[in-house]
Design a protein around this motif. Structure first.
Motif, short mmCIF file in Angstrom:
data_model
loop_
_atom_site.label_atom_id
_atom_site.label_comp_id
_atom_site.label_asym_id
_atom_site.label_seq_id
_atom_site.Cartn_x
_atom_site.Cartn_y
_atom_site.Cartn_z
N LEU A 131 0.83 -1.21 0.00
CA LEU A 131 0.00 0.00 0.00
C LEU A 131 0.86 1.26 0.00
N ALA A 132 2.07 1.14 0.51
CA ALA A 132 2.97 2.30 0.59
C ALA A 132 3.32 2.84 -0.79
N GLY A 133 3.12 2.05 -1.82
CA GLY A 133 3.43 2.50 -3.17
C GLY A 133 2.30 3.22 -3.86
N LEU A 134 1.17 3.40 -3.18
CA LEU A 134 0.01 4.07 -3.76
C LEU A 134 -0.32 5.35 -3.00
N ALA A 135 -1.03 6.26 -3.65
CA ALA A 135 -1.46 7.48 -2.98
C ALA A 135 -2.49 7.13 -1.91
N GLY A 136 -2.39 7.82 -0.79
CA GLY A 136 -3.28 7.52 0.32
C GLY A 136 -4.24 8.65 0.63
N ILE A 137 -5.46 8.29 0.97
CA ILE A 137 -6.48 9.25 1.45
C ILE A 137 -6.69 8.92 2.92
N ALA A 138 -6.10 9.71 3.79
CA ALA A 138 -6.06 9.38 5.21
C ALA A 138 -7.18 10.08 5.98
N MET A 139 -7.48 9.53 7.15
CA MET A 139 -8.54 10.06 8.01
C MET A 139 -7.95 10.69 9.26
N ARG A 140 -8.30 11.96 9.52
CA ARG A 140 -7.91 12.60 10.78
C ARG A 140 -9.11 12.55 11.71
N ALA A 141 -8.96 11.88 12.84
CA ALA A 141 -10.06 11.74 13.78
C ALA A 141 -10.42 13.09 14.39
#
Length: 307
Positions: free
Chosen positions: A184-194
């Motif tokens: 997964l580290a090789g793909l763009a990430g859409i992260a969640m900030r709680a």
């Protein structure tokens, strides 16, 4: 002997620090609550509140009176509702908190059937991505998941809260599809900030054999709302970790696909929960039983399971 209305006005005013807020919770005007309080103080012969432009503060006598009432008022209210429900159908305002994406997609469609069965209940539903304080905020019930429940809360499980990695087919078409969580580290990430902690959510994935691995999702895009994250994933902006119920319709429509289909994160359960009482109000019991029954009949727990 004091009326129930006077005692209700006192307790709600003490909890909220405002006649206006107490009135809103009780379905009364601020003036009506103020009159109830004036009558109660006159009958008791003591001042229960210090009033100022900044709000209400309990006097020493008010603090002692609130402590002496304890849970007695709540038990009395529940007993009255329970007794009245034997002769009539459940009635009254039903204040419910629901997570935005899950509530709109999976609970709101059940409302027509519920109102057909219980036409004298008037829903007041709040869609919000947070855990509410049922007692302090005046909610009858709430539906949500992924968090621990406070002591004294009754929680009835509706479905597992499984988190899965998703992306659009277009995003994955020209990229190497991950076979292991580390990729997964090789793909763009859409992260969640709680919203509660302000921290980026980190997930530990597991598979059917019991193996565990960290999901090294990058923080190329950071959002604080699951619905917005889902839309960003639909737009082909990267991989997002989302609750399975929030994306199952996208899987069926083909707008999103599951990345690493053998892996998921377990965030606990999605539950309907309410404050524990010796006697539950008829409207609250009716709604809780209806939702549990509906989820069971539709086999939604199985549908929302990542396993």
């Amino acid at each position: 002997m004091e009326t129930l209305a006077n005692l209700q006005s006192f307790v709600k005013s003490a909890e909220s620090g405002s006649f206006s807020e107490a009135g809103r919770r009780l379905g009364l005007t601020a003036a009506a609550v103020s009159r109830n309080m004036a009558m109660l103080e006159r009958n008791l012969g003591v001042r229960l509140f210090q009033r100022s432009t900044r709000g209400l503060t309990l006097t020493e006598a008010g603090v002692r009176f609130l402590q002496s009432i304890g849970d007695s008022l709540e038990t009395l209210q529940a007993a009255i509702e329970e007794a009245s429900s034997d002769a009539s159908e459940p009635t009254g305002v039903l204040k419910v908190s629901l997570s935005t994406t899950f509530g709109i997609a999976h609970v709101l469609p059940l409302l027509p059937e519920f109102l057909q069965r219980y036409p004298r209940i008037r829903p007041e539903w709040h869609f919000e991505s947070r855990r509410v304080d049922l007692v302090q905020e005046g909610y009858d019930l709430a539906i949500g998941g992924g968090f621990a429940f406070a002591p004294g809360i009754v929680a009835r499980t509706l479905a597992p809260a499984h988190i899965v990695a998703v992306a659009s087919p277009e995003y994955l078409r020209e990229r190497r599809v991950p076979m292991e969580p580390a990729e997964l580290a090789g793909l763009a990430g859409i992260a969640m900030r709680a919203s509660g902690t302000g921290r980026i959510r980190q997930w530990t994935l597991r598979n059917a054999t019991g193996m565990e691995a960290t999901a090294p999702l990058k923080e190329d895009i950071v959002m604080n709302d699951p619905g917005a994250m889902r839309e960003a994933a639909r737009l082909g902006l990267g991989v997002a970790m989302l609750a399975l119920p929030d994306v199952v319709a996208d899987f069926e429509a083909g707008t999103l696909v599951r990345v690493l289909p053998d892996w998921y994160a377990d965030a606990g359960s999605i539950s309907i929960y309410y404050a524990s009482r010796t006697l539950l109000p008829a409207k609250t019991r009716a709604f809780a039983d209806f939702i549990v029954e509906a989820f069971g009949q539709r086999k939604l727990a199985r549908k929302y399971s990542a396993i």
